[in-house]
Design a protein around this motif. Structure first.
Motif, PDB file in Angstrom:
ATOM      1  N   TYR A 169      -5.952   6.988  -1.541  1.00 35.13           N
ATOM      2  CA  TYR A 169      -6.043   8.438  -1.593  1.00 35.13           C
ATOM      3  C   TYR A 169      -6.991   8.885  -0.489  1.00 35.13           C
ATOM      4  O   TYR A 169      -8.209   8.714  -0.596  1.00 35.13           O
ATOM      5  N   ALA A 204       1.592  -1.373  -6.499  1.00 38.07           N
ATOM      6  CA  ALA A 204       0.982  -1.088  -5.198  1.00 38.07           C
ATOM      7  C   ALA A 204      -0.487  -0.726  -5.352  1.00 38.07           C
ATOM      8  O   ALA A 204      -0.943  -0.399  -6.449  1.00 38.07           O
ATOM      9  N   ARG A 205      -1.171  -0.758  -4.237  1.00 34.61           N
ATOM     10  CA  ARG A 205      -2.523  -0.215  -4.135  1.00 34.61           C
ATOM     11  C   ARG A 205      -2.351   1.138  -3.446  1.00 34.61           C
ATOM     12  O   ARG A 205      -1.888   1.222  -2.316  1.00 34.61           O
ATOM     13  N   THR A 206      -2.704   2.201  -4.164  1.00 26.87           N
ATOM     14  CA  THR A 206      -2.569   3.545  -3.615  1.00 26.87           C
ATOM     15  C   THR A 206      -3.885   3.961  -2.984  1.00 26.87           C
ATOM     16  O   THR A 206      -4.936   3.891  -3.628  1.00 26.87           O
ATOM     17  N   CYS A 216       0.834  -1.199   0.000  1.00 26.77           N
ATOM     18  CA  CYS A 216       0.000   0.000   0.000  1.00 26.77           C
ATOM     19  C   CYS A 216       0.871   1.252   0.000  1.00 26.77           C
ATOM     20  O   CYS A 216       1.940   1.279   0.605  1.00 26.77           O
ATOM     21  N   GLU A 217       0.389   2.267  -0.688  1.00 24.82           N
ATOM     22  CA  GLU A 217       0.930   3.618  -0.622  1.00 24.82           C
ATOM     23  C   GLU A 217      -0.222   4.503  -0.161  1.00 24.82           C
ATOM     24  O   GLU A 217      -1.380   4.220  -0.458  1.00 24.82           O
ATOM     25  N   ILE A 218       0.090   5.568   0.563  1.00 24.64           N
ATOM     26  CA  ILE A 218      -0.947   6.459   1.062  1.00 24.64           C
ATOM     27  C   ILE A 218      -0.633   7.877   0.610  1.00 24.64           C
ATOM     28  O   ILE A 218       0.482   8.354   0.779  1.00 24.64           O
ATOM     29  N   ARG A 219      -1.657   8.522   0.046  1.00 22.75           N
ATOM     30  CA  ARG A 219      -1.536   9.923  -0.371  1.00 22.75           C
ATOM     31  C   ARG A 219      -2.732  10.689   0.190  1.00 22.75           C
ATOM     32  O   ARG A 219      -3.842  10.183   0.194  1.00 22.75           O
ATOM     33  N   TRP A 267      -9.281   3.940  -3.584  1.00 21.59           N
ATOM     34  CA  TRP A 267      -8.006   3.329  -3.939  1.00 21.59           C
ATOM     35  C   TRP A 267      -7.917   3.090  -5.432  1.00 21.59           C
ATOM     36  O   TRP A 267      -8.914   3.064  -6.144  1.00 21.59           O
ATOM     37  N   HIS A 268      -6.663   2.951  -5.850  1.00 15.39           N
ATOM     38  CA  HIS A 268      -6.357   2.661  -7.246  1.00 15.39           C
ATOM     39  C   HIS A 268      -5.216   1.650  -7.268  1.00 15.39           C
ATOM     40  O   HIS A 268      -4.232   1.809  -6.559  1.00 15.39           O
ATOM     41  N   ASP A 269      -5.375   0.623  -8.067  1.00 16.44           N
ATOM     42  CA  ASP A 269      -4.374  -0.434  -8.157  1.00 16.44           C
ATOM     43  C   ASP A 269      -3.438  -0.211  -9.335  1.00 16.44           C
ATOM     44  O   ASP A 269      -3.868   0.159 -10.426  1.00 16.44           O
ATOM     45  N   SER A 270      -2.166  -0.447  -9.087  1.00 17.01           N
ATOM     46  CA  SER A 270      -1.171  -0.497 -10.157  1.00 17.01           C
ATOM     47  C   SER A 270      -0.418  -1.807  -9.991  1.00 17.01           C
ATOM     48  O   SER A 270      -0.673  -2.557  -9.048  1.00 17.01           O
TER      49      SER A 270
END
Length: 128
Positions: free
Chosen positions: A89, A85-87, A6-9, A79-82
């Protein structure tokens, strides 16, 4: 999803809410930071299983990170998957005590969905 990372923005509205919390409830910030760090370390699957993350609408890809404990906050996100990672927002932070009733939470889900549409619409326009 191919990756549990996971990434968090924070989106601007959530950053503003965090600044308000910093002034009004500075003792809460370490607890918020800790729960966010837990999500980053544990990843999506463990965070969902531990109830740190709750999926509110799978189809719209909207959820919340729960700052557990007395006086905590709920951090709403889409969230958005790449492939990497799953980002997550973060769209809003709200004190748990102010979120009485399903109708109130549904307002945050609707707002997160609108922000997701606007965010990815802006990204698509810039990419063209």
């Amino acid at each position: 999803m191919t990756n549990d990372t996971c990434e968090i923005r924070f989106l601007p509205g959530a950053e503003k809410a965090l600044r308000k919390i910093r002034k009004s409830d500075p003792g809460r910030l370490p607890l918020i930071d800790e729960v966010l760090e837990d999500v980053l370390v544990n990843g999506w699957i463990l965070s969902v299983h531990s109830a740190t993350i709750k999926v509110l609408d799978q189809q719209l890809q909207i959820g919340e990170i729960r700052d557990l404990g007395s006086g905590g906050y709920r951090m709403f996100f889409f969230w958005h998957d790449s492939s990497s990672a799953r980002t997550l927002y973060i769209t809003a932070l709200e004190k748990k005590s102010k979120l009485a009733g399903k109708a109130r939470v549904n307002g945050f889900i609707d707002a997160a969905d609108a922000l997701r549409r606007r965010h990815f619409g802006d990204v698509e326009e810039r990419d063209q």
